[in-house]
Write a protein that holds these residues in place. Structure first.
Motif, short mmCIF file in Angstrom:
data_model
loop_
_atom_site.label_atom_id
_atom_site.label_comp_id
_atom_site.label_asym_id
_atom_site.label_seq_id
_atom_site.Cartn_x
_atom_site.Cartn_y
_atom_site.Cartn_z
N SER A 38 1.28 -1.22 -0.10
CA SER A 38 0.10 0.06 0.34
C SER A 38 1.02 1.32 0.25
O SER A 38 0.63 2.15 -0.94
CB SER A 38 -0.96 0.22 1.15
OG SER A 38 -1.69 1.20 1.10
N ARG A 39 2.14 1.13 1.05
CA ARG A 39 2.85 2.24 0.42
C ARG A 39 3.50 2.58 -0.50
O ARG A 39 3.81 4.28 -0.77
CB ARG A 39 3.53 2.46 1.96
CG ARG A 39 3.14 2.26 3.18
CD ARG A 39 2.86 3.67 3.52
NE ARG A 39 3.81 4.80 3.77
CZ ARG A 39 4.53 5.07 4.82
NH1 ARG A 39 4.13 3.92 6.31
NH2 ARG A 39 5.47 6.21 5.43
N MET A 180 12.21 4.83 1.79
CA MET A 180 12.01 6.14 1.53
C MET A 180 11.64 6.30 -0.36
O MET A 180 10.28 6.51 0.07
CB MET A 180 13.58 7.02 2.40
CG MET A 180 13.34 7.49 3.30
SD MET A 180 14.77 8.65 3.96
CE MET A 180 15.30 8.64 5.58
N HIS A 181 12.15 5.10 -0.75
CA HIS A 181 12.02 5.73 -1.76
C HIS A 181 9.75 4.59 -1.95
O HIS A 181 9.56 5.44 -3.05
CB HIS A 181 12.81 4.49 -2.66
CG HIS A 181 14.07 5.27 -2.92
ND1 HIS A 181 15.30 4.24 -3.31
CD2 HIS A 181 14.74 6.91 -2.30
CE1 HIS A 181 16.44 5.21 -4.05
NE2 HIS A 181 15.73 6.64 -3.34
N GLU A 187 2.98 8.04 -2.47
CA GLU A 187 2.59 9.72 -2.66
C GLU A 187 2.91 10.40 -3.20
O GLU A 187 1.83 11.20 -4.04
CB GLU A 187 3.95 10.48 -1.44
CG GLU A 187 3.35 9.65 0.05
CD GLU A 187 4.83 10.50 0.86
OE1 GLU A 187 5.12 11.53 0.59
OE2 GLU A 187 4.62 9.99 2.16
N SER A 188 3.52 10.24 -4.21
CA SER A 188 3.69 11.03 -5.94
C SER A 188 4.85 10.37 -6.99
O SER A 188 5.28 10.11 -6.85
CB SER A 188 4.48 12.19 -5.71
OG SER A 188 4.53 13.14 -6.49
N PRO A 189 3.82 9.96 -8.21
CA PRO A 189 5.18 8.48 -8.77
C PRO A 189 5.73 9.26 -9.70
O PRO A 189 7.42 9.22 -9.32
CB PRO A 189 3.82 7.83 -9.33
CG PRO A 189 3.27 7.62 -9.01
CD PRO A 189 2.43 8.44 -7.97
N ASP A 190 4.92 10.70 -9.59
CA ASP A 190 5.99 12.05 -10.80
C ASP A 190 6.90 12.26 -10.54
O ASP A 190 8.09 12.74 -10.79
CB ASP A 190 4.26 12.58 -11.51
CG ASP A 190 3.75 11.65 -12.01
OD1 ASP A 190 4.14 10.44 -12.77
OD2 ASP A 190 2.64 12.52 -11.78
N ALA A 249 -2.99 2.23 8.47
CA ALA A 249 -2.84 4.11 7.78
C ALA A 249 -0.97 3.93 7.25
O ALA A 249 -0.85 4.92 7.51
CB ALA A 249 -3.17 4.97 8.27
N GLY A 250 -0.70 2.92 7.26
CA GLY A 250 0.74 2.41 6.65
C GLY A 250 1.85 2.59 7.93
O GLY A 250 3.35 2.35 7.90
N ASN A 251 0.98 2.31 9.14
CA ASN A 251 2.07 2.31 10.44
C ASN A 251 2.32 1.39 10.74
O ASN A 251 0.90 0.10 11.48
CB ASN A 251 1.66 3.52 11.50
CG ASN A 251 2.22 3.16 12.62
OD1 ASN A 251 3.17 2.32 13.01
ND2 ASN A 251 2.78 4.68 13.42
N ALA A 252 3.26 0.33 10.96
CA ALA A 252 3.13 -0.84 11.53
C ALA A 252 3.13 -0.98 12.89
O ALA A 252 2.37 -2.67 12.48
CB ALA A 252 4.66 -1.58 11.26
N VAL A 253 3.17 -0.15 13.51
CA VAL A 253 2.72 -1.03 15.20
C VAL A 253 1.27 -0.66 14.71
O VAL A 253 0.90 -1.50 15.59
CB VAL A 253 3.48 0.73 15.57
CG1 VAL A 253 3.30 0.42 16.96
CG2 VAL A 253 5.24 0.44 15.89
#
Length: 316
Positions: A38-39, A180-181, A187-190, A249-253
């Motif tokens: 998802s991230r 980070m990549h 968030e924004s592929p472009d 929401a992207g947070n593993a914890v």
């Protein structure tokens, strides 16, 4: 009153919380896989099918090699292959991610039963295969602590691995270049491509990582949870992981906490089967609680969004 008393007595048992961690393990591992996909901006809907194929492969390979760890590696390899197939459809052929994932789920549902029948002549479960289980671990010193030892010691090796992986995934997204990549691509592929990040490669890596983590969950089900493969043994856990991933929401914890909520409800349902409550309701309860939690989360997000829009409109 008897039901309430039964629930209270159950919540006082260390064995209940031990079972909670065991029940949460496959959902937690799959949730982590769903979070990574998802991230990166790609939804891995094939979680259910990947778990099922990996559970089947682990049992078959361990039975023929008589080595549990080789069976586990076979399960991971099958998850990697499935994720590569999904990545090929989504990234190369540009097919719809949801339809591709559902197709793999349907293929896994019928395909595993068909191959099981070809190998053993059985259609329900792999009872004739002498498959092996991965070990459980008793932690020295911790096992001797009252209550805590009964809850935290003696779990399956993949249960401990899942807890370690929670913080590994959290660390990856926060401090590593790959994490980070993945975040940038999602968030924004472009924008990511404009600074030289290979978008397609990052999405491929994220899907492969998602597939391997989900395969670990499948291996746990067949090589640690019950010790054999049975038709439909994932029981919707892949779809539950999509809900817990959304809550996280992207947070593993937070994903771990949402998975533990499912494990709590699953464990409670198992203990309440002799309480007089209708069995159908008890079996439905873990899934119902997750749906309610996800609905509440969506309502909370929507309310925050409306408040933010109102503040912008009022100029504050």
């Amino acid at each position: 009153m008897e039901v309430i008393q039964s629930i209270f007595q159950t919540l006082c048992l260390p064995e209940f919380y031990f079972a909670m961690f065991r029940s949460a393990t496959p959902v937690l591992l799959t949730t982590l896989g769903a979070i990574i996909a998802s991230r990166s901006g790609t939804s891995n809907i094939a979680l259910e099918g990947t778990m099922l194929i990996s559970a089947f492969t682990g049992v078959v390979v361990s039975a023929f090699t008589q080595n549990a760890w080789i069976g586990f590696l076979g399960a991971l390899l099958s998850g990697f292959i499935v994720s590569n197939i999904l990545a090929y459809f989504i990234l190369k052929l540009k097919s719809n991610a949801i339809i591709s994932g559902i197709a793999i789920n349907l293929l896994a549902s019928g395909g595993t039963i068909f191959v099981l029948y070809l190998i053993t002549g059985e259609k329900g479960a792999s009872t004739s295969l002498a498959s092996l289980k991965l070990p459980s671990i008793t932690i020295p010193f911790l096992k001797d602590i009252p209550v805590i030892g009964a809850i935290l010691s003696g779990h399956h090796v993949l249960t401990y691995a899942s807890l370690i992986l929670v913080f590994a995934v959290w660390y990856m997204f926060k401090y590593t270049r790959l994490g980070m990549h993945i975040r940038a691509v999602g968030e924004s592929p472009d924008a990511a491509e404009s600074v030289g990040i290979p978008v397609q490669r990052v999405k491929y890596i994220a899907l492969c990582m998602s597939g391997v983590l989900t395969a670990t969950a499948g291996a746990f089900l067949s090589m640690g949870y019950v010790g054999l493969f049975s038709a439909g043994m994932t029981a919707g856990r892949g779809y539950i992981a999509l809900a817990t991933q959304a809550i996280a929401a992207g947070n593993a914890v937070i994903g771990m906490l949402a998975s533990l909520l499912f494990g709590f409800c699953q464990s409670l349902a198992n203990y309440l089967q002799s309480s007089g409550i209708p069995l159908q309701f008890i079996q439905m309860m873990p899934y119902l609680i997750i749906i309610i939690a996800y609905t509440a989360y969506c309502a909370m997000v929507e309310r925050k969004k409306k408040k933010k829009q109102m503040r912008i409109a009022s100029g504050k």
